[in-house]
Design a protein around this motif. Structure first.
Motif, PDB file in Angstrom:
ATOM      1  N   ALA A   1      32.344  28.724  49.291  1.00 45.77           N
ATOM      2  CA  ALA A   1      33.639  28.713  49.982  1.00 45.77           C
ATOM      3  C   ALA A   1      33.741  29.930  50.891  1.00 45.77           C
ATOM      4  O   ALA A   1      34.526  29.945  51.836  1.00 45.77           O
ATOM      5  CB  ALA A   1      34.777  28.720  48.969  1.00 45.77           C
ATOM      6  N   ALA A   2      32.956  30.945  50.563  1.00 43.19           N
ATOM      7  CA  ALA A   2      32.738  32.120  51.424  1.00 43.19           C
ATOM      8  C   ALA A   2      33.975  32.963  51.656  1.00 43.19           C
ATOM      9  O   ALA A   2      34.173  33.497  52.746  1.00 43.19           O
ATOM     10  CB  ALA A   2      32.079  31.709  52.729  1.00 43.19           C
ATOM     11  N   LEU A   3      34.816  33.077  50.636  1.00 43.92           N
ATOM     12  CA  LEU A   3      35.877  34.075  50.665  1.00 43.92           C
ATOM     13  C   LEU A   3      35.196  35.435  50.592  1.00 43.92           C
ATOM     14  O   LEU A   3      34.389  35.669  49.680  1.00 43.92           O
ATOM     15  CB  LEU A   3      36.795  33.915  49.438  1.00 43.92           C
ATOM     16  CG  LEU A   3      37.944  32.904  49.516  1.00 43.92           C
ATOM     17  CD1 LEU A   3      37.462  31.507  49.840  1.00 43.92           C
ATOM     18  CD2 LEU A   3      38.724  32.889  48.209  1.00 43.92           C
ATOM     19  N   MET A   4      35.482  36.293  51.549  1.00 48.11           N
ATOM     20  CA  MET A   4      34.836  37.615  51.550  1.00 48.11           C
ATOM     21  C   MET A   4      35.833  38.648  51.031  1.00 48.11           C
ATOM     22  O   MET A   4      36.241  39.572  51.739  1.00 48.11           O
ATOM     23  CB  MET A   4      34.350  37.936  52.957  1.00 48.11           C
ATOM     24  CG  MET A   4      33.313  36.921  53.422  1.00 48.11           C
ATOM     25  SD  MET A   4      32.889  37.103  55.134  1.00 48.11           S
ATOM     26  CE  MET A   4      32.007  38.658  55.086  1.00 48.11           C
ATOM     27  N   THR A   5      36.195  38.440  49.780  1.00 47.95           N
ATOM     28  CA  THR A   5      37.209  39.273  49.131  1.00 47.95           C
ATOM     29  C   THR A   5      36.760  40.732  49.097  1.00 47.95           C
ATOM     30  O   THR A   5      35.605  41.015  48.769  1.00 47.95           O
ATOM     31  CB  THR A   5      37.413  38.769  47.685  1.00 47.95           C
ATOM     32  OG1 THR A   5      37.610  37.362  47.745  1.00 47.95           O
ATOM     33  CG2 THR A   5      38.584  39.452  47.020  1.00 47.95           C
ATOM     34  N   ILE A   6      37.668  41.626  49.419  1.00 46.94           N
ATOM     35  CA  ILE A   6      37.352  43.063  49.318  1.00 46.94           C
ATOM     36  C   ILE A   6      38.032  43.654  48.084  1.00 46.94           C
ATOM     37  O   ILE A   6      37.368  44.187  47.203  1.00 46.94           O
ATOM     38  CB  ILE A   6      37.800  43.831  50.592  1.00 46.94           C
ATOM     39  CG1 ILE A   6      37.055  43.305  51.816  1.00 46.94           C
ATOM     40  CG2 ILE A   6      37.544  45.331  50.404  1.00 46.94           C
ATOM     41  CD1 ILE A   6      37.556  43.878  53.127  1.00 46.94           C
ATOM     42  N   VAL A   7      39.354  43.537  48.017  1.00 46.89           N
ATOM     43  CA  VAL A   7      40.095  44.196  46.931  1.00 46.89           C
ATOM     44  C   VAL A   7      40.026  43.330  45.677  1.00 46.89           C
ATOM     45  O   VAL A   7      40.524  42.200  45.654  1.00 46.89           O
ATOM     46  CB  VAL A   7      41.564  44.436  47.335  1.00 46.89           C
ATOM     47  CG1 VAL A   7      42.310  45.134  46.201  1.00 46.89           C
ATOM     48  CG2 VAL A   7      41.640  45.256  48.617  1.00 46.89           C
TER      49      VAL A   7
ATOM     50  N   PRO B   1      32.613  48.606  47.425  1.00 46.32           N
ATOM     51  CA  PRO B   1      31.748  49.214  48.453  1.00 46.32           C
ATOM     52  C   PRO B   1      30.684  48.233  48.962  1.00 46.32           C
ATOM     53  O   PRO B   1      30.304  48.283  50.133  1.00 46.32           O
ATOM     54  CB  PRO B   1      31.090  50.387  47.720  1.00 46.32           C
ATOM     55  CG  PRO B   1      31.942  50.645  46.534  1.00 46.32           C
ATOM     56  CD  PRO B   1      32.559  49.353  46.146  1.00 46.32           C
ATOM     57  N   LEU B   2      30.241  47.327  48.080  1.00 41.67           N
ATOM     58  CA  LEU B   2      29.221  46.349  48.502  1.00 41.67           C
ATOM     59  C   LEU B   2      29.819  45.401  49.538  1.00 41.67           C
ATOM     60  O   LEU B   2      29.189  45.070  50.550  1.00 41.67           O
ATOM     61  CB  LEU B   2      28.704  45.546  47.303  1.00 41.67           C
ATOM     62  CG  LEU B   2      28.183  46.335  46.092  1.00 41.67           C
ATOM     63  CD1 LEU B   2      27.774  45.380  44.968  1.00 41.67           C
ATOM     64  CD2 LEU B   2      26.988  47.201  46.473  1.00 41.67           C
ATOM     65  N   SER B   3      31.054  44.954  49.294  1.00 41.52           N
ATOM     66  CA  SER B   3      31.703  44.031  50.229  1.00 41.52           C
ATOM     67  C   SER B   3      32.017  44.722  51.553  1.00 41.52           C
ATOM     68  O   SER B   3      31.853  44.130  52.621  1.00 41.52           O
ATOM     69  CB  SER B   3      32.994  43.475  49.633  1.00 41.52           C
ATOM     70  OG  SER B   3      32.710  42.815  48.429  1.00 41.52           O
TER      71      SER B   3
ATOM     72  N   GLU C   1      41.068  40.940  54.987  1.00 41.35           N
ATOM     73  CA  GLU C   1      40.038  40.129  54.331  1.00 41.35           C
ATOM     74  C   GLU C   1      39.787  38.833  55.097  1.00 41.35           C
ATOM     75  O   GLU C   1      40.694  38.283  55.713  1.00 41.35           O
ATOM     76  CB  GLU C   1      40.440  39.858  52.882  1.00 41.35           C
ATOM     77  CG  GLU C   1      40.714  41.180  52.168  1.00 41.35           C
ATOM     78  CD  GLU C   1      40.717  41.096  50.664  1.00 41.35           C
ATOM     79  OE1 GLU C   1      40.727  39.992  50.115  1.00 41.35           O
ATOM     80  OE2 GLU C   1      40.698  42.173  50.035  1.00 41.35           O
ATOM     81  N   ALA C   2      38.556  38.343  55.012  1.00 49.47           N
ATOM     82  CA  ALA C   2      38.122  37.231  55.868  1.00 49.47           C
ATOM     83  C   ALA C   2      37.363  36.182  55.060  1.00 49.47           C
ATOM     84  O   ALA C   2      37.006  36.411  53.904  1.00 49.47           O
ATOM     85  CB  ALA C   2      37.203  37.780  56.962  1.00 49.47           C
ATOM     86  N   TYR C   3      37.141  35.053  55.678  1.00 45.11           N
ATOM     87  CA  TYR C   3      36.134  34.109  55.176  1.00 45.11           C
ATOM     88  C   TYR C   3      35.212  33.782  56.337  1.00 45.11           C
ATOM     89  O   TYR C   3      35.503  34.109  57.492  1.00 45.11           O
ATOM     90  CB  TYR C   3      36.772  32.859  54.564  1.00 45.11           C
ATOM     91  CG  TYR C   3      37.592  32.001  55.501  1.00 45.11           C
ATOM     92  CD1 TYR C   3      38.955  32.242  55.671  1.00 45.11           C
ATOM     93  CD2 TYR C   3      37.022  30.949  56.209  1.00 45.11           C
ATOM     94  CE1 TYR C   3      39.724  31.448  56.519  1.00 45.11           C
ATOM     95  CE2 TYR C   3      37.785  30.156  57.066  1.00 45.11           C
ATOM     96  CZ  TYR C   3      39.126  30.411  57.224  1.00 45.11           C
ATOM     97  OH  TYR C   3      39.884  29.633  58.070  1.00 45.11           O
TER      98      TYR C   3
ATOM     99  N   ILE D   1      28.421  36.014  48.631  1.00 45.75           N
ATOM    100  CA  ILE D   1      28.576  36.087  50.088  1.00 45.75           C
ATOM    101  C   ILE D   1      29.294  37.399  50.419  1.00 45.75           C
ATOM    102  O   ILE D   1      28.863  38.160  51.279  1.00 45.75           O
ATOM    103  CB  ILE D   1      29.383  34.872  50.622  1.00 45.75           C
ATOM    104  CG1 ILE D   1      28.757  33.558  50.145  1.00 45.75           C
ATOM    105  CG2 ILE D   1      29.511  34.934  52.145  1.00 45.75           C
ATOM    106  CD1 ILE D   1      27.323  33.327  50.530  1.00 45.75           C
ATOM    107  N   ALA D   2      30.367  37.656  49.664  1.00 48.91           N
ATOM    108  CA  ALA D   2      31.153  38.870  49.913  1.00 48.91           C
ATOM    109  C   ALA D   2      30.305  40.132  49.762  1.00 48.91           C
ATOM    110  O   ALA D   2      30.393  41.045  50.572  1.00 48.91           O
ATOM    111  CB  ALA D   2      32.349  38.913  48.954  1.00 48.91           C
ATOM    112  N   VAL D   3      29.475  40.184  48.729  1.00 48.02           N
ATOM    113  CA  VAL D   3      28.756  41.440  48.436  1.00 48.02           C
ATOM    114  C   VAL D   3      27.363  41.497  49.055  1.00 48.02           C
ATOM    115  O   VAL D   3      26.634  42.473  48.843  1.00 48.02           O
ATOM    116  CB  VAL D   3      28.634  41.675  46.901  1.00 48.02           C
ATOM    117  CG1 VAL D   3      30.007  41.805  46.251  1.00 48.02           C
ATOM    118  CG2 VAL D   3      27.826  40.572  46.211  1.00 48.02           C
ATOM    119  N   SER D   4      27.001  40.493  49.836  1.00 48.90           N
ATOM    120  CA  SER D   4      25.607  40.389  50.297  1.00 48.90           C
ATOM    121  C   SER D   4      25.130  41.631  51.038  1.00 48.90           C
ATOM    122  O   SER D   4      23.980  42.063  50.866  1.00 48.90           O
ATOM    123  CB  SER D   4      25.435  39.149  51.177  1.00 48.90           C
ATOM    124  OG  SER D   4      26.367  39.160  52.247  1.00 48.90           O
ATOM    125  N   GLY D   5      25.983  42.225  51.861  1.00 48.13           N
ATOM    126  CA  GLY D   5      25.565  43.412  52.615  1.00 48.13           C
ATOM    127  C   GLY D   5      25.197  44.552  51.684  1.00 48.13           C
ATOM    128  O   GLY D   5      24.126  45.169  51.809  1.00 48.13           O
ATOM    129  N   GLY D   6      26.067  44.817  50.707  1.00 47.62           N
ATOM    130  CA  GLY D   6      25.802  45.913  49.778  1.00 47.62           C
ATOM    131  C   GLY D   6      24.577  45.657  48.920  1.00 47.62           C
ATOM    132  O   GLY D   6      23.784  46.564  48.661  1.00 47.62           O
TER     133      GLY D   6
END
Ligand SMILES: Cc1cc2nc3c(=O)[nH]c(=O)nc-3n(C[C@H](O)[C@H](O)[C@H](O)COP(=O)(O)OP(=O)(O)OC[C@H]3O[C@@H](n4cnc5c(N)ncnc54)[C@H](O)[C@@H]3O)c2cc1C
Length: 410
Positions: free
Chosen positions: A52-58, A66-68, A149-151, A355-360
């Motif tokens: 669903a690719a919610l890129m939740t931060i908080v 920090p990963l998100s 926050e985004a998707y 998906i949210a944490v992929s960068g970290g």
């Protein structure tokens, strides 16, 4: 037998978003090394493309934040590098609390938001309803909106990582199955694949729901299990604005977000479906996640959602989507070094937040693979935190599935 490369510095097993993100960061930060991603099907085609690719931060799990945040930074950098937009939807996330317990949770979340300097604002129920006309918010005791926050389209984000990684020198091989780790005397020296043997200085297991099948060859049990996630997409209607916010309804254990004039939503079932990693087919494209497209789960749990979405029972459902994510009993990832096994790293146990944490995750694994400490605190993600476990046993699989059934967030 066709051998593409006989020696690499880094071999990454699995071309999902984790594998592609690791390749991106490694080739970006440590250029000049040979980096191979080995994917037995097509890249980003298992859990990644289904999210669903919610890129939740908080979130209440502070270690994820920090990963998100790193993922959001990576998107900006990759858009610049490729000269293309990811078209990430900066819709913001609305949290609605309708019980004392959930208000308390939300208050904790606001303290966390302050710690991480994430903006938020309180909303009235009228304002919440005007932003999301499908939402009945009058029972809410507190509503908070996090505008940052985004998707996104998860396949696009995964392939942004892989395309940038390729530009930076990574080789990404599809239809290349890793059959065996080359393991002796407490160290991994490479992999045996469907296309030949590849020696490597470091092997990273980023094989998603299947990660335990490989790691167990070294005696490493990854404390997670493949658990089904599922969501539904309604037909289009005027009450679902294209640019509405994502909405979290912890009292209903549900989440929703716009999907091009329709509503994508998930509601947690009481007993989540799980599978043993060694029983999963190699390719889940045709896997039967539910023989009624999740309708019996919806019937069982829909009343909770209908409390906040009164048109739920008279709105048509157009699409059903399901896939396996790696769930852990404590809802934390599993990643980093493996005690007692040299040259072997893990990026796994995504708990439906990959998906949210992929960068970290990508940055942390690239740092570890280069022999440096990670800039992130990875202590919550330690592979040995549950002691000795059997990742294929029913009791373990049930324990992991329970953590998804109890999940309140998106
Ligand atoms: C329905 C659903 C909704 C979700 N919603 C969200 C969300 O809103 N937000 C969020 O952040 N996350 C969400 N997720 C979770 C997210 O999709 C995952 O966390 C993420 O995609 C995990 O990426 P991965 O690279 O670990 O796994 P995958 O994408 O599954 O990739 C693993 C890859 O490894 C390959 N592989 C396995 N074994 C081998 C082998 N031996 N040799 C070669 N290749 C191998 C597989 O073929 C696969 O392509 C959702 C997941 C699902 C299923």
């Amino acid at each position: 037998m066709f051998v593409i490369s006989q020696k690499a510095n880094i071999v990454i097993v699995g071309g999902g978003i984790f594998g592609c993100a690791i390749a991106y960061y490694y080739t970006r930060n440590y250029p000049g090394k040979k980096v191979l991603v080995l994917e037995r099907n097509e890249i980003c085609n298992a859990a990644t493309s289904r999210a669903a690719a919610l890129m939740t931060i908080v979130r209440s799990k502070k270690s994820y934040i920090p990963l998100s945040l790193e993922t959001y930074q990576a998107v900006v950098q990759m858009e610049k590098q490729l000269g293309e937009s990811l078209d990430m939807r900066m819709s913001g996330m609305m949290h609605l609390a309708a019980s004392d317990a959930r208000v308390e949770d939300l208050n904790v979340l606001l303290e966390i938001a302050d710690q991480f300097r994430q903006p938020y604002e309180y909303l009235s129920s009228e304002r919440a309803h005007s932003m999301s006309p499908w939402l009945k918010a009058d029972e809410a005791m507190r509503i908070v909106f996090f505008p940052g926050e985004a998707y996104c389209d998860p396949y696009l984000l995964g392939t942004f990582f892989s395309r940038c990684a390729r530009q930076q020198g990574a080789e990404i091989l599809q239809s290349c199955a890793v059959k065996e780790l080359i393991y002796r005397a407490g160290a991994v020296y490479g992999v045996k694949t469907s296309q030949g043997t590849i020696e490597a200085d470091i092997v990273i297991d980023a094989a998603g729901a299947w990660a335990n099948v490989l790691s167990m060859q070294t005696g490493t049990a990854i404390p997670m299990a493949p658990v089904r996630s599922q969501y539904w997409i309604t037909e289009k209607a005027d009450i679902f604005p294209v640019d509405g916010p994502m909405v979290l309804l912890p009292d209903a254990q549900a989440y929703a977000r716009p999907e091009g004039g329709a509503l994508l939503f998930g509601v947690r079932e009481h007993q989540s479906l799980y599978a043993s990693p060694d029983k999963l087919p190699d390719d889940i494209s045709n896997f039967m996640f539910s023989d009624d497209k999740g309708m019996s789960d919806l019937a069982e749990n829909g009343d909770r959602l209908a409390r906040f979405f009164p048109h739920f029972y008279d709105t048509g459902i157009k699409y059903y989507m399901a896939g396996f994510s790696g769930y852990t009993p404590d809802g934390q990832l599993v990643m980093g070094k493996v005690p007692g096994v040299e040259n072997f790293l893990l990026a796994s146990g995504c708990c439906g937040a990959g998906i949210a944490v992929s960068g970290g995750v990508g940055l942390a694994l690239a740092e570890l693979a280069s022999g440096n400490p990670s800039t992130f605190d990875l202590s919550d993600f330690d592979v040995s935190r549950f002691g000795k476990i059997d990742p294929f046993s029913t009791s373990w699989l049930e324990r992991c599935a329970m953590s998804r059934s109890k999940k309140l967030s998106g």
